[in-house]
Design a protein around this motif. Structure first.
Motif, PDB file in Angstrom:
ATOM      1  N   ASN A 254     -26.370 -28.108   8.389  1.00 17.27           N
ATOM      2  CA  ASN A 254     -26.273 -26.893   7.560  1.00 17.27           C
ATOM      3  C   ASN A 254     -25.392 -27.069   6.327  1.00 17.27           C
ATOM      4  OD1 ASN A 254     -23.630 -26.692   8.570  1.00 17.27           O
ATOM      5  ND2 ASN A 254     -24.265 -25.347  10.259  1.00 17.27           N
ATOM      6  N   ASN A 289     -32.259 -24.903   6.247  1.00 10.23           N
ATOM      7  CA  ASN A 289     -31.152 -24.810   7.201  1.00 10.23           C
ATOM      8  C   ASN A 289     -29.800 -24.997   6.524  1.00 10.23           C
ATOM      9  OD1 ASN A 289     -32.688 -24.384   9.495  1.00 10.23           O
ATOM     10  ND2 ASN A 289     -33.061 -26.572   9.779  1.00 10.23           N
ATOM     11  N   HIS A 291     -26.791 -24.099   4.645  1.00  7.96           N
ATOM     12  CA  HIS A 291     -26.127 -22.897   4.120  1.00  7.96           C
ATOM     13  C   HIS A 291     -25.461 -23.251   2.817  1.00  7.96           C
ATOM     14  CE1 HIS A 291     -25.455 -21.719   8.588  1.00  7.96           C
ATOM     15  NE2 HIS A 291     -26.695 -21.545   8.199  1.00  7.96           N
TER      16      HIS A 291
END
Ligand code: ATP
Ligand code: MG
Length: 535
Positions: A254, A289, A291
């Motif tokens: 992430n 995925n 962030h």
């Protein structure tokens, strides 16, 4: 001793059975329990090999992204008055020699496969410890060493703190050894953990070299101190990157951080799949995925930002930030994409104060912790203050005193401006990117940005060349795209293309087309050297 250590103590507090580090290629993984046990073992090994007076030394660690590197780095940080000094595996013998000699390192630690790179620098004053690099789950193996023992360090300097030392990228001259004591390291990690909300859910993919602050502090340290995980991959390969982020059998990645040249490779790799809908969607769902996808170490060209945004949509826009070996990252765009201003590196991270100072008059143009309004067109040297700032350049007292102002601010040497909301724009280095032409000061970075937005150009570097009439004039070294080569793109066409976006005095007077632009390990261009091709 382990539990009290400001860095290692944090690693020890994470759940023992949680995966801390994974090797992408082999798939092997290592838990926090293994990590802290191995750090402790290695700390004992190193201590037994160093004489009791063996403090106050620099220990060079040659290695690439691996569990073993992390173990050795953290173990070295636990030795009193010792600086852990990661070396670059791709450096030339001359560059390695310079760093070992300049730092007066007492010890080199290396896995077997890099012994030939450092062997010639071993001497009675500088010993070698070879560790067995393994990629199995046999933790014991990681603690084996060769027979050599370490002699007294060359200097036993009582003022040396424990911490790490990295060399600057050497973009503007000889690399300088940056002494970062443990408390500064902790402050750097704290500031960035807050700025980017790094936490135990952070799953980082680390593809940068570890001899540089970007890979060492952001890529490796932040996720581990927060109890997240790091997947190590080196060197970067777009294919392996994509395989990892689309591997549904592993925990999703992430968080990612890289330099612009890596994002360029990634974007052009992913673009190939645009006609293969199924594969393209699979890659996209892997990218979604993320962030946080961060970019820094050099200016992020807007065509690259746009290309990236076109591919991953607006879900994961790149976050640009600014940093230096001397401070780690100090300016960052905000986490919330809607407040990011393209072309700006954002504002100071927690604990950092920034100010801009007119280089001619020494007048403060802008200071980040003062509310008064300022001239948003004026540019000045970026100066920084806060606990993240390094203490000194190793063995370079003059460079150290020149780089701090009398009132204690760190002079970055970078020229910037700030908009009304305090977003900072990097115009470039005072020494290489600010071109003085006909009484005007031009930003090479600003001109590069416009040139890079032309379809005919793949890469470029703008420099100031001496001119009798203007003092300096704007010159461009460029690598053409296929389209540029096919259409014989030249200076006349460059000039007419830039007329729409740049004032007349900023338009380049010279263009040199080359096959490639020489860059250092971090993808940076030494313009002092590059400009000589116009001689
Ligand atoms: P040396 O100090 O030896 O010349 P270097 O300054 O390139 O090398 P680093 O500490 O790796 O060594 O790089 C810091 C510099 O990188 C900054 O001073 C700045 O010029 C540049 N830089 C970092 N991030 C950015 C960014 N986002 N945009 C533009 N420039 C950046
Ligand atoms: Mg520098």
């Amino acid at each position: 001793i382990l539990a009290d250590h400001p860095i290692v103590g944090k690693l020890k507090n994470h759940p023992r059975d949680k995966v801390a580090i994974r090797h992408v290629i082999s798939g092997n993984s290592y838990t926090y329990g293994q990590l802290s046990d191995d750090i402790y073992k290695w700390h004992n090994i190193l201590q037994s090999k160093l004489p009791s007076s063996g403090n106050g030394s620099r220990i060079a660690i040659m290695g690439e992204n691996s569990y073993q590197f992390a173990v050795l780095f953290f173990a070295t940080l636990m030795l009193p008055k010792t600086l852990a000094m990661p070396l670059c595996t791709n450096h030339t013998s001359a560059e390695i020699k310079y760093q070992l000699e300049n730092s007066e390192s007492s010890t080199i630690i290396t896995p077997e496969r890099f012994v030939d790179k450092v062997e010639e620098f071993v001497s009675p004053e500088r010993k070698l410890i070879v560790f067995e690099e393994f990629d199995g789950n046999d933790v014991e193996a990681s603690t084996s060493t060769s027979e050599s023992t370490v002699s007294s360090p060359s200097t036993s300097d009582s003022s040396t703190p424990s911490g790490y030392m990295l060399y600057t990228s050497g973009t503007s001259g000889n690399p300088k050894g940056v002494v970062t004591p443990l408390e500064t390291y902790v402050a750097q990690a704290d500031a960035l953990t807050k700025a980017w909300d790094i936490n135990s859910n952070t799953a980082m993919l680390q593809t940068l070299p570890l001899h540089h602050v970007h890979g060492l502090v952001i890529g490796m340290t932040l996720p581990l101190l927060a109890g997240g995980s790091v997947d190590f991959l080196f060197p970067f390969s777009p294919k392996v990157f994509v395989d990892r982020i689309t591997d549904a059998s592993l925990p999703p990645i992430n968080t990612y951080t890289a330099v612009p040249t890596i994002y360029t490779k990634l974007v052009s790799y992913v673009k190939q799949f645009q006609s293969d809908k199924e594969q393209f969607e699979k890659i996209n769902s892997g990218l979604h995925n993320l962030h946080l996808a961060m970019c820094g170490s050099a200016a992020l060209p807007s065509p690259l930002r746009n290309d990236w945004n076109k591919i991953v949509g607006d879900k994961v826009p790149l976050l640009e930030r600014y940093g230096m070996t001397e401070t780690s990252i100090t300016l960052s765009q905000p986490l919330d994409p809607q407040y990011r201003v393209d072309g700006s590196v954002g504002a100071p991270v927690p604990s950092v104060i920034a100010r801009l100072v007119d280089p001619d008059t020494s007048k403060v143009i802008y200071q980040s912790n003062e509310k008064s309004s300022h001239d948003t067109e004026a540019s000045g040297e970026l100066q920084l203050a806060g606990p993240v700032v390094f203490k000194e350049y190793w063995n370079k007292p003059e460079a150290t005193s020149e780089t701090f102002t009398e009132d204690g601010w760190f002079r970055t040497g970078d020229i910037c401006r700030a908009d009304a909301s305090g977003n900072i724009f990097i115009l470039g280095r005072a020494s290489m990117d600010i071109i003085k032409s006909g009484g005007e000061k031009l930003s090479a970075l600003e001109i590069e940005r416009e040139i890079l937005s032309l379809e005919e150009v793949d890469e470029c570097s703008v420099v100031g060349v001496a001119s009798e009439e203007w003092g300096q004039e704007v010159a461009v070294v460029a690598v053409l795209s296929e389209k540029g080569r096919a259409s014989n793109f030249d200076l006349a066409r460059l000039k007419s293309a830039l007329k729409k976006t740049l004032a007349n005095y900023k338009i380049p007077k010279k263009l040199l087309v080359v096959e490639s632009i020489p860059r250092n390990q971090m993808g940076k261009v030494n313009k002092k050297t590059l400009v000589k091709i116009f001689d």
